[in-house]
Design an enzyme around this catalytic site. Structure first.
Site, PDB file in Angstrom:
ATOM      1  N   THR A  53       0.823  -1.204   0.000  1.00  0.00           N
ATOM      2  CA  THR A  53       0.000   0.000   0.000  1.00  0.00           C
ATOM      3  C   THR A  53       0.857   1.253   0.000  1.00  0.00           C
ATOM      4  O   THR A  53       0.673   2.160  -0.815  1.00  0.00           O
ATOM      5  CB  THR A  53      -0.924  -0.004   1.227  1.00  0.00           C
ATOM      6  OG1 THR A  53      -1.650  -1.236   1.264  1.00  0.00           O
ATOM      7  CG2 THR A  53      -1.904   1.150   1.174  1.00  0.00           C
ATOM      8  N   GLU A  74       9.588  -6.608  -4.364  1.00  0.00           N
ATOM      9  CA  GLU A  74       8.350  -7.192  -3.854  1.00  0.00           C
ATOM     10  C   GLU A  74       8.425  -8.716  -3.920  1.00  0.00           C
ATOM     11  O   GLU A  74       8.732  -9.287  -4.974  1.00  0.00           O
ATOM     12  CB  GLU A  74       7.144  -6.695  -4.654  1.00  0.00           C
ATOM     13  CG  GLU A  74       5.842  -7.426  -4.392  1.00  0.00           C
ATOM     14  CD  GLU A  74       5.448  -7.488  -2.917  1.00  0.00           C
ATOM     15  OE1 GLU A  74       5.065  -8.571  -2.450  1.00  0.00           O
ATOM     16  OE2 GLU A  74       5.550  -6.443  -2.229  1.00  0.00           O
ATOM     17  N   ALA A  75       8.117  -9.371  -2.801  1.00  0.00           N
ATOM     18  CA  ALA A  75       8.218 -10.834  -2.725  1.00  0.00           C
ATOM     19  C   ALA A  75       7.141 -11.541  -3.531  1.00  0.00           C
ATOM     20  O   ALA A  75       7.311 -12.693  -3.917  1.00  0.00           O
ATOM     21  CB  ALA A  75       8.155 -11.277  -1.266  1.00  0.00           C
ATOM     22  N   MET A 140     -11.516  -3.075   1.218  1.00  0.00           N
ATOM     23  CA  MET A 140     -11.657  -1.955   0.277  1.00  0.00           C
ATOM     24  C   MET A 140     -12.332  -0.730   0.867  1.00  0.00           C
ATOM     25  O   MET A 140     -12.741   0.174   0.128  1.00  0.00           O
ATOM     26  CB  MET A 140     -12.408  -2.393  -0.991  1.00  0.00           C
ATOM     27  CG  MET A 140     -11.716  -3.480  -1.766  1.00  0.00           C
ATOM     28  SD  MET A 140     -12.602  -3.971  -3.258  1.00  0.00           S
ATOM     29  CE  MET A 140     -12.721  -5.731  -2.986  1.00  0.00           C
ATOM     30  N   HIS A 545      -4.772  -4.630  11.526  1.00  0.00           N
ATOM     31  CA  HIS A 545      -4.339  -3.233  11.557  1.00  0.00           C
ATOM     32  C   HIS A 545      -3.081  -3.042  12.393  1.00  0.00           C
ATOM     33  O   HIS A 545      -2.919  -2.033  13.072  1.00  0.00           O
ATOM     34  CB  HIS A 545      -5.461  -2.347  12.121  1.00  0.00           C
ATOM     35  CG  HIS A 545      -6.602  -2.149  11.177  1.00  0.00           C
ATOM     36  ND1 HIS A 545      -7.742  -1.462  11.525  1.00  0.00           N
ATOM     37  CD2 HIS A 545      -6.784  -2.551   9.893  1.00  0.00           C
ATOM     38  CE1 HIS A 545      -8.577  -1.438  10.493  1.00  0.00           C
ATOM     39  NE2 HIS A 545      -8.014  -2.089   9.500  1.00  0.00           N
TER      40      HIS A 545
END
Length: 567
Positions: A53, A74-75, A140, A545
């Site tokens: 993000t 990025e993995a 989303m 979170h």
């Protein structure tokens, strides 16, 4: 001889195509030129570890300057390829975030340490292993933090550029807003929003409203209002005190997920020279003699190589793997580095500490209005929903499952049940900082004896003022070995007291709504505070979170990050 010349030519061609380019100086652009070549040692101005993000947003913004060369490690790969429409279609958005979720190419498969506050359960913790990161897996829903939260953050870091008015302008710059399509939604739904929260020139992240609002939603709004929670104009103007329709990260043209990959990364691909290294794992940050980060050792398949940074290495690998990468690279608590025989570059005791995450649980009700729970039980409903989605980009599959959200500080009747110690701890938060988030989810797992056309709703709650603290640590120097994750949920007495009162508020709001037939889980036999707490300890789940694990100098900084996270 000819063979040797051919190999030299191909080697030079590979090297040329791997170098950063200024797209404004080229006639055409090869798709492959957006990707770095595995096994090639290359130097860029900026190396960003993590294409999630935040990472892709930072990458696109930096790449807007054609004089800079930027690479992302990025993995994972592309979720559109590795998970098909489960990541793209809003109605399937719970596929990878539930405890029952199957193993996936786009998720890391993390499992927590046994949780003392959750009856020693080990819980699955979804994290995106894909371009877009967790913005490719989440529900989303989009909302912004409060004015007071940013004021606190600005005070803590000593930088007034974090005040709301400044941050607000960047929020508007990053998002393209489309008002609700009432022709598809239906005129019976009253969707209020604040147009001034957006800019006509904003983007590339798409914000809109689902083209299908679940039938129970107006009744749930009625329940919130009856419980003393007032309506407000949207969730993106620096106020979270009331209920409003949820803005969603959905492209309204196709009604598909708008992630940091479909927005920021795809924009960068067409306009900049950004390089991406997919399916590539960062192994270690490299430092020079002055302890300046100079690059990253990475692995792509069988190839181990180095990507160097002439300016900065930016670690954006999430709340779990950012501290993991720092620790294996020699930055972290002294005891952790010593236990793993890692030479210390910088001893920072806060790395991996101070983990904040929100307590989250869901009460399940059978209701008298149609919900998306029929997607789980009724094949005819699911087939019709798929056809409507494909034909007109409307219907149940355009819904993320959460049409409205409520926010509040506990009302006086509930605050009277809290101890003086808990009240004092809650008072440390800004006056506009909500304590509870109410999240009606229009899909819930039905009981075994449910009829195909029965309808169920999950009424969830998140505690926004968590006072329990967790940790992330390592027991290996290899980043392919998962870190040890301990959110330490619900161990603080204050969290337990607030959770019980939030549970009571759920029942109150649901009762006022007029849609409840019966409470399925836990059921009306659970009444006493002790029984409610026990049920929460046995049934609470992650809301994903996690935050604040790379901060070491300020407790309050962690508080602010707790509310800034998105569902």
């Amino acid at each position: 001889m000819a063979s040797s010349i051919l190999f030299v030519f191909l080697g030079l061609l590979r090297l040329t195509l791997s170098l950063p380019v200024d797209p404004t100086q080229t006639v055409g652009r090869l798709t492959g030129n957006s990707f770095g070549l595995p096994g090639q040692n290359v130097t860029y101005d900026y190396i960003i570890v993590g294409g999630g993000t935040a990472g892709l947003t930072i990458a696109e913004r930096l790449s807007e300057n054609p004089s800079l060369s930027v690479a992302v490690i990025e993995a994972g790969g592309f979720y559109e390829i590795e998970s098909g429409n489960f990541s793209q279609v809003p109605g399937y958005d719970t596929e990878y975030v539930l405890p029952e979720s199957p193993p996936s190419l786009v998720d890391w498969g993390f499992v927590t340490q046994p949780q003392k506050g959750y009856n020693n359960r080990e819980l699955f913790y979804a994290r995106g292993k894909t371009l877009g990161g967790s913005s490719a897996l989440n529900l989303m829903i989009y909302q912004r933090a409060t004015v007071g939260a940013f004021k606190l953050w600005a005070q803590v870091v000593g930088d007034n550029s974090w005040l709301w008015n400044t941050v607000f302008s960047f929020y508007k710059k990053s998002t393209q807003f489309t008002p609700p399509n009432l022709q598809k939604i239906g005129p019976g739904f009253n969707i209020e929003y604040d147009q001034s929260a957006y800019s006509p020139q904003g983007g590339p992240l798409q914000l809109s409203f689902a083209n299908y609002q679940q039938p129970p939603s107006p009744y749930l709004a009625k329940g919130m209002k009856a419980a003393g929670i007032s309506a407000q104009d949207g969730l993106n103007s620096g106020i979270l005190n009331g209920y409003a329709a949820t803005t969603v990260e959905v492209d309204p043209t196709y009604e598909t997920r708008s992630s940091s990959e479909t927005s920021f990364l795809q924009t960068a691909f067409t306009k900049t020279g950004l390089k991406v290294y997919p399916s590539t794992l960062a192994k270690q940050i490299l430092f020079d003699a002055t302890k300046k980060a100079t690059g990253v050792t990475v692995v792509t398949g069988p190839d181990t190589y180095t990507l160097s940074a002439s300016k900065e290495v930016i670690v954006s690998a999430g709340a779990f793997q950012s501290p993991q990468l720092l620790m294996v690279s020699g930055i972290g608590p002294a005891a952790t580095l010593k236990a793993n025989n890692i030479p210390a570059v910088s001893t920072l005791e806060g790395v991996g500490q101070n983990l904040w995450d929100q307590v989250f649980f869901t009460v399940v009700f059978q209701v008298n209005q149609t919900t998306n729970s029929q997607l789980l039980t009724n094949p005819a409903f699911g087939a019709a929903a798929a056809q409507t989605f494909l034909n007109s980009q409307s219907g149940p599959l355009t819904s993320v499952g959460v049409d409205l959200i409520g926010w509040e500080k506990l009302p006086e009747a509930n605050r009277k049940e809290l101890s003086n110690s808990t009240l004092a701890q809650l008072a440390a938060f800004p006056s506009d900082w909500p304590e509870i988030e109410y999240i009606p989810i229009d899909i819930a797992f039905p009981p075994a004896d449910a009829a195909p056309t029965d309808n169920y709703l999950g009424f969830a709650v998140a505690l926004l003022t968590p006072l329990s603290r967790g940790t992330v640590t390592i027991n290996s120097t290899d980043t392919s070995i998962k870190p040890l994750i301990d959110p330490n949920w619900l161990v603080a007495t204050a969290d337990q007291e607030v959770a019980v009162q939030a549970f009571k508020r759920i029942r109150q709001i649901a009762g006022y709504s007029g849609v409840v037939i019966s409470e399925i889980n836990p059921g009306t036999k659970v009444q006493s505070d002790a029984d409610i707490l026990t049920w929460i300890q046995n049934n609470a789940s992650p809301i994903w979170h996690a935050s604040a694990t790379c901060e070491h100098s300020s407790r309050v900084f962690g508080i602010v990050r707790g509310v800034l996270t998105r569902i």
